[in-house]
Design an enzyme around this catalytic site. Structure first.
Site, mmCIF file in Angstrom:
data_model
loop_
_atom_site.group_PDB
_atom_site.id
_atom_site.type_symbol
_atom_site.label_atom_id
_atom_site.label_comp_id
_atom_site.label_asym_id
_atom_site.label_seq_id
_atom_site.Cartn_x
_atom_site.Cartn_y
_atom_site.Cartn_z
ATOM 1 N N THR A 265 92.925 93.051 131.964
ATOM 2 C CA THR A 265 93.468 93.840 130.853
ATOM 3 C C THR A 265 94.956 94.033 131.099
ATOM 4 O O THR A 265 95.360 94.661 132.071
ATOM 5 C CB THR A 265 92.778 95.213 130.775
ATOM 6 N N LYS B 165 91.701 93.347 123.342
ATOM 7 C CA LYS B 165 91.245 94.268 124.393
ATOM 8 C C LYS B 165 92.048 95.563 124.355
ATOM 9 O O LYS B 165 91.498 96.653 124.557
ATOM 10 C CB LYS B 165 91.372 93.602 125.770
ATOM 11 N N LYS C 4 96.274 103.695 132.677
ATOM 12 C CA LYS C 4 96.958 102.404 132.554
ATOM 13 C C LYS C 4 96.814 101.815 131.156
ATOM 14 O O LYS C 4 97.805 101.437 130.519
ATOM 15 C CB LYS C 4 96.396 101.421 133.577
#
Length: 299
Positions: free
Chosen positions: A95, A171, A239
């Site tokens: 990711t 994503k 994140k």
């Protein structure tokens, strides 16, 4: 296929195990000795560096935490660029921002690699069961070449573009939805508990009402009974929602739900739960004086 695998963490282990079960010859690398010992117990081969894992490999699967680690795996000292042959396939489940995926794809093409931007969703349960959702983007050759690997690791395989980048964008948008839903689930469970409602009954009612969500159903029990180890840590959403905000800033696109959700995870991280299971986002509210959903005071 002869496969190199980098990143044998919570997600990577299940994915690697399914590749081995599907008959692929797998050599893996991880910084954890425990992870490498686990790999050997599954019938895989350990490597001391990514370059060693990639020697003679037809494909490299990457399942590390972020773009910085992916950069190191691909192009750093002891990385894939030292030994992965021209014509080999790179499948990145990382990711990261779409710009990084596109950059790695371009640099990989200069090495002659077929690069597939292929982040995943489904958690450790999906990784172990081989039922991940895979959001891929790359050339026809990369997508077709990766099919034996993708089918071993996932159930729902999507192709979102013919070059790296759109998979990572998908994503990112998914993580916006997941993070915002989890932040709301933490707030609902925390607020209800603070009002004096029994957390178990609160969860049962929510799961049988219009306010139900996948995150409430999946993470709610873990809010009440915190797991000993994290299947996805609080820091992951710090994140990932940060990636959403950076992309939205660049696009001049408002994402107020993302900004609000990020504060919940930042709050839980600052309260000492950064490495804990992401269900412990409830600890943010506990740190502000709320009653603990688990019935146990935090750190």
């Amino acid at each position: 296929m002869k496969v190199a695998f980098a990143g044998l963490g919570a997600m990577g282990r299940g994915m690697a195990a399914n590749l081995i079960s599907a008959g692929h010859e797998l050599t893996g690398f991880d910084i954890s000795e425990k992870a490498l010992a686990w790999l050997e117990s599954q019938g895989g081969t350990r490597a001391d560096t990514v370059a060693e894992a990639c020697k003679d490999a037809e494909a490299l699967v990457i399942m590390v935490i972020n773009a910085e680690q992916a950069e190191s795996v691909l192009f750093g000292p002891g990385g894939a660029a030292e030994s992965l042959a021209s014509g080999a396939l790179v499948v990145s489940g990382v990711t990261m921002p779409a710009a990084n995926a596109a950059d790695f794809g371009k640099r990989g093409a200069e090495k002659g690699w077929l690069y597939l931007d292929a982040p995943v969703s489904g958690g450790t349960v999906g990784a172990e069961a081989g039922t991940l959702t895979i959001m891929s983007a790359g050339s026809d050759a990369a997508f077709e070449g990766a099919q034996p690997l993708l089918k071993a690791m996932g159930k729902n395989i999507y192709r979102l573009g013919d070059e790296p980048g759109p998979g990572s964008n998908m994503k990112m948008v998914h993580q916006l939805a997941a993070g915002a839903n989890l932040a709301v689930a933490a707030e609902v469970m925390s607020f209800g508990t603070d009002l004096g409602l029994d957390p178990k009954l609160l969860l049962e009612v929510l799961n049988n009402s219009a306010g139900q969500s996948w995150m409430i159903g999946n993470r709610g029990p873990r809010m009440i009974e915190p797991p000993e180890s994290a299947s996805s840590a609080v820091d992951i959403f710090v994140k990932d929602l940060g990636i959403v905000l950076d992309a939205a800033r660049a696009e001049r696109f408002p994402v107020p739900m993302t900004a609000a959700a990020l504060q919940v995870f930042l709050g839980a991280a600052s309260a000492g739960y950064a490495k804990d299971d992401d269900s412990q986002a409830t600890r943010f509210y506990e740190s502000l004086g709320g009653k603990p959903v688990s019935g146990k005071k935090g750190r």
